[in-house]
Structure formats: C-alpha cells, structure tokens
Design an enzyme around this catalytic site. Structure first.
Site, short mmCIF file in Angstrom:
data_model
loop_
_atom_site.label_atom_id
_atom_site.label_comp_id
_atom_site.label_asym_id
_atom_site.label_seq_id
_atom_site.Cartn_x
_atom_site.Cartn_y
_atom_site.Cartn_z
N ASN A 151 67.04 43.13 72.90
CA ASN A 151 65.75 42.47 73.10
C ASN A 151 65.98 40.97 72.94
OD1 ASN A 151 63.14 41.50 72.97
ND2 ASN A 151 62.64 42.48 71.00
N HIS B 35 55.99 46.06 70.30
CA HIS B 35 56.87 45.35 69.36
C HIS B 35 55.99 44.66 68.31
CE1 HIS B 35 59.65 42.46 67.68
NE2 HIS B 35 60.63 43.23 68.13
#
Ligand code: PGA
Length: 245
Positions: free
Chosen positions: A8, A96
C-alpha cells in the site's frame, strides 16, 4: 490458500519511482527460484496505469487504495470499482483506517464499497483494526467483531474477499502486536466471519520482522505500507513467506 503480500503505497511516489519500483519487482519475480506468494501493488490512483503497464505479463497484480460505492455519477474526485477493474486492477483496499479516520468512513460505507468491488469483479481487501485507546480499554475483540460484522457484505464467500487486520496503533509506528494477539485476533475474525477467509496482518511489517509475523498461525500474508516503497525491504517480505501453504 496461498500467501498474499500487498504493498500500500498510500500518497507516495512519482511516475519515475513507480516505474523503477514496479519494474524492479518484476525483475525479481521473474528471477525468483522460490514459489512466490501473490503480490499486489496499490499505488495512488494516477500511477495505476504506469504500474499496470510495468507489471504487464508478470505474476504481480495491481489494486486501488479505495473505490466509491456507486458505479458512476456526480462524485467529483472519486473512482468507481468498475473503472479500477476496467484499467486492469484485480484488487481494491477498502476501509483502511486512514480512510475511516480522514474521511469518516463507517462500517456501512465500507461494506457498500466492498459490495461495489465484488460487483466489478475485484477482490476487496477489507481493513479492520482497533485504535490505541480501544485496545487500552480492552476493546480490541469488540471493535474488530463490530467491524467484521458491519464491513463485510452479507453472504459473501471466503474466497471472494481478503481481510486485513491492522491495529491502528501499529501503522507507521514501528510497533507491532504480539504473536499471541495477532493469532487470537485472526482466529476471532475467522470465527465471526464463519469461514476460512484469508486474513493479512498489517502495521509496521518490515523485512526484518516479516518472517516472524508470517509464521504466526492464521496469518495469510501482509498489508505493507512504508516498507512497500523500498524495493529491497519489500522483496525481503515477499521472500519471508513460508513455502507450501
Ligand atoms: P505501515 O502501514 O506498514 O507503514 O505500518 C501499513 C498500512 O497502513 O497498510
């Protein structure tokens, strides 16, 4: 179920760094003598075409960092799951903790995004995890249970999604949860979900702690932030995946 290592990149990188990182990973994947885990790169949206072209023909996949719940329409600045799929993504991160904190995303909003991802043929990486304060008051299990129940689409099969357990206090801090805590929360996630879903651990996973974390029972891989921006460190995490699972 094989291991999965997802990078990420968050709001980092440039066209130049994306090309060098993605093509460097492709070269290492092509030269690897080992059985590789699944590898996914989630760069900022504008860099997706660059990354997708660099990984084309390799075993590495691309994913978005977020998607909108709707398929199209008047939503300035947002990106639909179907567009991510159209340009060649296979995954998308949803829920997230930085999106939950920065954009007020609720469990219901995260579930709607995960549903949109599934409808578009993407695999959503659905993130859950408690904050420091929640952990301090002994609320980890309750928070993660609520997030799993609220964020995962009803009736979804285990193979269609990936869950990432990321204690918020461990993200970008250099602190990691204990092996016992990771094993117990991963077991809790599977129990609440009701099946053998893939559960990644995330939060300060680095080349030097990956082998230990990936060997914890119930850990299916890692969602990697900071270390995914460094070719050598990220590759060390890939290589730390135990074989034969
Ligand atoms: P970190 O981030 O590896 O930098 O802690 C993980 C994440 O937020 O996905």
């Amino acid at each position: 179920m094989g291991y999965l290592i997802a990078g990420n990149w968050k709001m980092n990188g440039s066209r130049g760094s994306a090309i060098s990182l993605a093509s460097g990973l492709v070269a290492r994947a092509n030269a690897a003598q080992m059985q590789l885990p699944g590898i996914v790169l989630c760069p900022p949206g504008p860099l997706l075409p660059t990354v997708i072209s660099a990984i084309s023909g390799s075993a590495i996949a691309a994913g978005g960092q977020d998607c909108h719940a709707k398929d199209k329409g008047a939503h300035t600045g947002d990106t639909s799951a179907s567009l991510l799929a159209d340009i060649g993504c296979r995954y998308v991160i949803v829920g997230h903790s930085e999106r939950r904190a920065d954009h007020g995303e609720t469990d219901a909003a995260v579930r709607a995004k995960a549903e949109a991802a599934l409808k578009a043929g993407l695999i959503p990486i659905i993130c859950v995890g408690e904050t420091d304060a929640e952990r301090d008051r002994g609320g980890t299990d309750a928070v993660v249970t609520r997030q799993i129940k609220g964020s995962i689409p009803a009736g979804v099969t285990a193979g269609a999604i990936v869950v990432a357990y990321e204690p918020v206090w461990a993200i970008g801090t250099g602190r990691t949860a204990t092996s016992g805590d990771i094993a117990s929360v991963h077991a809790l996630i599977r129990k609440v979900f009701g099946g053998e879903v893939s559960v990644l651990y995330g939060g300060s996973v680095k080349g030097n702690n990956a082998a230990e974390i990936l060997a914890i029972p119930g850990v299916s891989g890692a969602l990697v932030g900071g270390a995914s921006l460094d070719l050598d460190d990220f590759w060390r995490i890939v290589e730390a995946c135990p074989h034969g699972k």
